[in-house]
Motif scaffolding. Structure first.
Motif, PDB file in Angstrom:
ATOM      1  N   HIS A 191      13.427 -15.242 -35.210  1.00 24.33           N
ATOM      2  CA  HIS A 191      14.656 -14.436 -35.141  1.00 24.33           C
ATOM      3  C   HIS A 191      15.519 -14.630 -36.386  1.00 24.33           C
ATOM      4  N   VAL A 192      15.712 -15.872 -36.783  1.00 22.21           N
ATOM      5  CA  VAL A 192      16.585 -16.140 -37.931  1.00 22.21           C
ATOM      6  C   VAL A 192      15.985 -15.576 -39.210  1.00 22.21           C
ATOM      7  N   PHE A 193      14.691 -15.768 -39.418  1.00 18.76           N
ATOM      8  CA  PHE A 193      14.083 -15.247 -40.643  1.00 18.76           C
ATOM      9  C   PHE A 193      14.138 -13.719 -40.672  1.00 18.76           C
ATOM     10  N   LEU A 194      13.949 -13.061 -39.534  1.00 23.99           N
ATOM     11  CA  LEU A 194      14.063 -11.608 -39.501  1.00 23.99           C
ATOM     12  C   LEU A 194      15.484 -11.181 -39.872  1.00 23.99           C
ATOM     13  N   THR A 195      16.465 -11.875 -39.325  1.00 31.46           N
ATOM     14  CA  THR A 195      17.865 -11.555 -39.605  1.00 31.46           C
ATOM     15  C   THR A 195      18.207 -11.783 -41.066  1.00 31.46           C
ATOM     16  N   LEU A 196      17.771 -12.929 -41.607  1.00 31.45           N
ATOM     17  CA  LEU A 196      18.090 -13.263 -42.989  1.00 31.45           C
ATOM     18  C   LEU A 196      17.376 -12.347 -43.978  1.00 31.45           C
ATOM     19  N   CYS A 197      16.154 -11.955 -43.642  1.00 33.49           N
ATOM     20  CA  CYS A 197      15.425 -11.040 -44.536  1.00 33.49           C
ATOM     21  C   CYS A 197      16.171  -9.712 -44.661  1.00 33.49           C
ATOM     22  N   LYS A 198      16.695  -9.232 -43.557  1.00 33.80           N
ATOM     23  CA  LYS A 198      17.457  -7.977 -43.604  1.00 33.80           C
ATOM     24  C   LYS A 198      18.762  -8.176 -44.364  1.00 33.80           C
ATOM     25  N   GLU A 199      19.381  -9.342 -44.174  1.00 32.97           N
ATOM     26  CA  GLU A 199      20.630  -9.656 -44.876  1.00 32.97           C
ATOM     27  C   GLU A 199      20.415  -9.739 -46.386  1.00 32.97           C
ATOM     28  N   LEU A 200      19.284 -10.320 -46.797  1.00 29.02           N
ATOM     29  CA  LEU A 200      19.007 -10.567 -48.212  1.00 29.02           C
ATOM     30  C   LEU A 200      18.093  -9.522 -48.833  1.00 29.02           C
ATOM     31  N   ASP A 201      17.694  -8.516 -48.059  1.00 28.03           N
ATOM     32  CA  ASP A 201      16.792  -7.451 -48.526  1.00 28.03           C
ATOM     33  C   ASP A 201      15.486  -8.031 -49.064  1.00 28.03           C
ATOM     34  N   ILE A 202      14.847  -8.835 -48.218  1.00 26.77           N
ATOM     35  CA  ILE A 202      13.564  -9.477 -48.546  1.00 26.77           C
ATOM     36  C   ILE A 202      12.535  -9.001 -47.528  1.00 26.77           C
ATOM     37  N   PRO A 203      11.296  -8.717 -47.951  1.00 27.15           N
ATOM     38  CA  PRO A 203      10.264  -8.275 -47.005  1.00 27.15           C
ATOM     39  C   PRO A 203      10.124  -9.233 -45.824  1.00 27.15           C
ATOM     40  N   LEU A 204       9.902  -8.680 -44.647  1.00 24.10           N
ATOM     41  CA  LEU A 204       9.795  -9.463 -43.424  1.00 24.10           C
ATOM     42  C   LEU A 204       8.489 -10.246 -43.375  1.00 24.10           C
ATOM     43  N   PRO A 205       8.454 -11.347 -42.635  1.00 22.87           N
ATOM     44  CA  PRO A 205       7.193 -12.081 -42.458  1.00 22.87           C
ATOM     45  C   PRO A 205       6.182 -11.208 -41.733  1.00 22.87           C
ATOM     46  N   VAL A 206       4.904 -11.346 -42.068  1.00 22.85           N
ATOM     47  CA  VAL A 206       3.869 -10.510 -41.439  1.00 22.85           C
ATOM     48  C   VAL A 206       3.122 -11.236 -40.334  1.00 22.85           C
ATOM     49  N   SER A 207       3.267 -12.575 -40.268  1.00 19.22           N
ATOM     50  CA  SER A 207       2.448 -13.321 -39.308  1.00 19.22           C
ATOM     51  C   SER A 207       3.065 -14.664 -38.972  1.00 19.22           C
ATOM     52  N   ILE A 208       2.551 -15.232 -37.877  1.00 17.23           N
ATOM     53  CA  ILE A 208       2.841 -16.624 -37.530  1.00 17.23           C
ATOM     54  C   ILE A 208       1.584 -17.203 -36.909  1.00 17.23           C
ATOM     55  N   GLN A 209       1.259 -18.426 -37.278  1.00 17.76           N
ATOM     56  CA  GLN A 209       0.143 -19.107 -36.628  1.00 17.76           C
ATOM     57  C   GLN A 209       0.661 -20.359 -35.932  1.00 17.76           C
ATOM     58  N   ASN A 210       0.340 -20.428 -34.639  1.00 16.09           N
ATOM     59  CA  ASN A 210       0.735 -21.556 -33.804  1.00 16.09           C
ATOM     60  C   ASN A 210      -0.465 -22.044 -33.012  1.00 16.09           C
ATOM     61  N   GLU A 211      -0.394 -23.287 -32.541  1.00 16.87           N
ATOM     62  CA  GLU A 211      -1.465 -23.795 -31.686  1.00 16.87           C
ATOM     63  C   GLU A 211      -1.450 -23.036 -30.367  1.00 16.87           C
ATOM     64  N   PHE A 212      -2.644 -22.578 -29.930  1.00 21.05           N
ATOM     65  CA  PHE A 212      -2.730 -21.777 -28.718  1.00 21.05           C
ATOM     66  C   PHE A 212      -4.148 -21.852 -28.172  1.00 21.05           C
ATOM     67  N   SER A 213      -4.262 -22.208 -26.901  1.00 22.41           N
ATOM     68  CA  SER A 213      -5.574 -22.309 -26.273  1.00 22.41           C
ATOM     69  C   SER A 213      -5.406 -22.328 -24.761  1.00 22.41           C
ATOM     70  N   LEU A 214      -6.527 -22.392 -24.055  1.00 19.66           N
ATOM     71  CA  LEU A 214      -6.483 -22.518 -22.596  1.00 19.66           C
ATOM     72  C   LEU A 214      -5.759 -23.784 -22.145  1.00 19.66           C
ATOM     73  N   LEU A 215      -5.683 -24.762 -23.019  1.00 21.92           N
ATOM     74  CA  LEU A 215      -5.017 -26.020 -22.675  1.00 21.92           C
ATOM     75  C   LEU A 215      -3.595 -26.097 -23.211  1.00 21.92           C
ATOM     76  N   HIS A 216      -3.195 -25.075 -23.985  1.00 19.09           N
ATOM     77  CA  HIS A 216      -1.897 -25.172 -24.663  1.00 19.09           C
ATOM     78  C   HIS A 216      -1.367 -23.764 -24.929  1.00 19.09           C
ATOM     79  N   ALA A 217      -0.976 -23.075 -23.869  1.00 22.76           N
ATOM     80  CA  ALA A 217      -0.570 -21.670 -23.987  1.00 22.76           C
ATOM     81  C   ALA A 217       0.941 -21.495 -23.882  1.00 22.76           C
ATOM     82  N   LYS A 218       1.702 -22.430 -24.438  1.00 19.39           N
ATOM     83  CA  LYS A 218       3.149 -22.386 -24.284  1.00 19.39           C
ATOM     84  C   LYS A 218       3.793 -21.179 -24.968  1.00 19.39           C
TER      85      LYS A 218
END
Length: 350
Positions: A191-218
């Motif tokens: 949320h903050v990076f999206l807001t700041l990118c619009k504030e500073l006229d910088i291209p938005l992030p295209v992706s995020i990678q997080n740990e995710f699996s059947l044992l860790h689907a938070k």
């Protein structure tokens, strides 16, 4: 192989992203060359690495994974445009990387210069912030006694994130990176990076990678919902929970050369009784479905709504072939129902 658009970018990435963090400790240059060749032949066009790789991270091998990829690129220059290459700038915590300092504008510039040199390329397709400067509920800190947001200085974080974006903008303007993304972050960080990118006229992030699996689907459903509705690609890493979901660590087993036989920077925090119990049930379901436990876990991950591409890793060609084959599989409604019965019983294995 199926392809999906990477967030708000013009890039189309394969369902499979080839992870590389074992290259340099568990895998040699020859191993890496063989893995890349096979992955490309199967239609994979997506490669992920980081300046701190291989893991476990240490001063003697720092940057070696990027060097291995760079060696391949130098011998296969015509194929550079065929791959979408991601790497990451490390955050604080490792004394031999910028004196364990946080990610800053200057750190981005410094790290990127050396990554480009090691990778023997003029540009990075997606440059990622490996982890936030603040403490976040990742790496075993997702329980109530882990990360404490009341101790985060909001204004300090905002200032730091603005500064980071100045480094990202400079890299984009210079053509050293095509896009940028996040890693191991939270809905607030997005949320903050999206807001700041619009504030500073910088291209938005295209992706995020997080740990995710059947044992860790938070991250499901809240963070993944945000990614889907804000057009940010969601890229699961460790979909096999560092190999646990393959079943190879059952009953305390430690196969020779496996990751859990190596020193762990964060310790073996995934080795918990609920995770072991859930894995034993998933192994039974996979056997009934006529596939391997790893393929069950990967095919499940692929079908989660909002997942763009899944980052896999392998130390052997047998593992790599088995894992890539999983993405041609569709789990039956009966198998999914059995999986989700276990999943509801063990929503967070560790």
């Amino acid at each position: 192989m199926k392809f999906n658009r990477l967030g708000n970018s013009d890039l189309k990435v394969s369902d499979v992203c080839l992870g590389t963090m074992t290259w340099g400790i568990q895998n040699t240059q020859q191993d890496a060359d063989e893995q890349i060749a096979y992955a490309l032949d199967k239609g994979v066009n997506f490669l992920d690495t980081a300046e701190m790789y291989p893991v476990p991270p240490n001063v003697d091998t720092y940057g070696d994974t990027e060097r291995i990829i760079g060696n391949w690129i130098s011998r296969n220059e015509a194929k550079r445009s065929d791959i979408i290459l991601m790497t990451k700038v490390a955050g604080s915590g490792l004394k031999y990387i910028r004196n364990a300092g946080p990610i800053t504008s200057d750190a981005v510039t410094n790290a990127l210069t050396y990554s480009l040199e090691r990778l023997k390329t003029d540009y990075i397709d997606v440059y990622q912030l490996h982890w936030p400067n603040r403490v976040t509920p990742h790496f075993g800190k997702h329980w109530p006694d882990g990360a404490d947001p009341t101790k985060t200085n909001r204004e300090k974080e905002l200032d730091g994130m603005r500064d980071i974006l100045m480094g990202i903008k400079r890299a984009l303007d210079e053509g050293k990176i095509r896009h940028w993304g996040l890693s191991d972050d939270t809905p607030w960080g997005i949320h903050v990076f999206l807001t700041l990118c619009k504030e500073l006229d910088i291209p938005l992030p295209v992706s995020i990678q997080n740990e995710f699996s059947l044992l860790h689907a938070k991250d499901w459903p809240y963070l993944i919902e945000m990614c889907e509705l804000e057009n940010i690609a969601y890229l699961p890493w460790s979909p096999l929970a560092t190999g646990m979901l393959s079943g190879k660590y059952h009953n305390g087993a430690r196969p020779k050369g496996s990751r859990w036989t190596l020193a762990q920077r964060m310790g073996l925090f995934r080795d918990k009784a609920p995770a072991q119990a859930a894995t034993a049930e998933y192994v039974k379901i996979a056997d009934k479905a006529g596939i391997t436990p790893s393929q069950l876990a990967l095919a499940w991950c692929k079908q989660v709504p909002g997942v763009t591409s899944t980052i896999i890793g392998a130390t052997t060609m047998t593992q790599l072939k088995e894992n890539i084959d999983a993405f041609d599989m569709t789990l039956s409604s009966e198998t999914l129902e059995e999986v989700h019965k276990v999943f509801r019983q063990y929503p967070l294995g560790f």
